[in-house]
Design an enzyme around this catalytic site. Structure first.
Site, PDB file in Angstrom:
ATOM      1  N   HIS A   1      40.716  34.162  41.851  1.00  0.00           N
ATOM      2  CA  HIS A   1      39.578  34.975  41.415  1.00  0.00           C
ATOM      3  C   HIS A   1      38.362  34.722  42.302  1.00  0.00           C
ATOM      4  CE1 HIS A   1      41.199  35.144  36.992  1.00  0.00           C
ATOM      5  NE2 HIS A   1      42.053  35.618  37.882  1.00  0.00           N
TER       6      HIS A   1
ATOM      7  N   SER B   1      44.863  39.657  40.316  1.00  0.00           N
ATOM      8  CA  SER B   1      43.558  39.174  39.874  1.00  0.00           C
ATOM      9  C   SER B   1      42.534  39.034  40.989  1.00  0.00           C
ATOM     10  CB  SER B   1      43.705  37.835  39.147  1.00  0.00           C
ATOM     11  OG  SER B   1      44.465  38.006  37.987  1.00  0.00           O
TER      12      SER B   1
END
Length: 179
Positions: free
Chosen positions: A157, A101
């Site tokens: 993220h 991610s």
């Protein structure tokens, strides 16, 4: 898996620094790997087309590394100030993470920064301006961090987002090759 592919404060303290990168090459849930690989395919193809495959690989690795560093820093320094254990029941130093991610967020957000007026089809159906998608992604990840980084590591993220931001700012100043 835990010692060689999962990022955690304990792994870093134990000298398993390779997990800063290896965690971005494995997943636990099928839906996570499918989502990340779809993002990599569509947005990575565009980035690779503009800047070349070596550039894409460097961006992927930088996003993975920054995502891991943000995750470890969050778990080591920020999360313990608010909670003794994370939402999954792990003490923060033991809480592992796994997935691409951070890397795919770097790729996706660099695409959004470069092409903010493009349309992105959310869930392949809903047309949304890229700039709005970027705002929603970053906002959602900040919310995840504030909620304790439960199942999806918003801190990871945000590490990828930081890489995309730095690269985009350097591109605007004429660094890092052609634009």
């Amino acid at each position: 898996m835990v010692k060689n592919f999962m990022i955690s404060v304990d792994n870093i303290r134990s000298g398993r620094l390779h997990t800063l990168i290896t965690n971005a090459f494995s997943h636990i849930k099928q839906l996570d790997i499918i989502s990340n690989m779809i993002t990599l395919y569509f947005f990575g193809t565009a980035i690779g087309r503009y800047f070349g495959p070596q550039y894409l690989l460097k961006l992927y690795l930088a996003g993975a590394l920054a995502g891991s560093i943000f995750y470890v820093a969050y778990k080591a320094f920020v999360a313990p100030l608010f909670h003794k254990i994370d939402k999954r029941g792990f003490p923060h130093s033991h809480a592992p993470a796994l997935g691409a991610s951070g890397a795919t967020t770097a790729i996706l957000l660099l695409y959004i920064f470069l092409f903010p007026k493009k349309t992105i089809f959310v869930d392949f159906i809903i047309p949304v301006p890229a700039a709005l998608v970027g705002v929603l992604i970053i906002g959602k990840d900040i919310w995840r961090v504030l909620q304790g980084d439960r199942e999806i590591a918003g801190s990871t993220h945000l590490g990828g987002a930081a890489v995309a931001t730095v690269v985009w700012l350097q591109k605007r100043k004429g660094r890092f090759g052609r634009f």
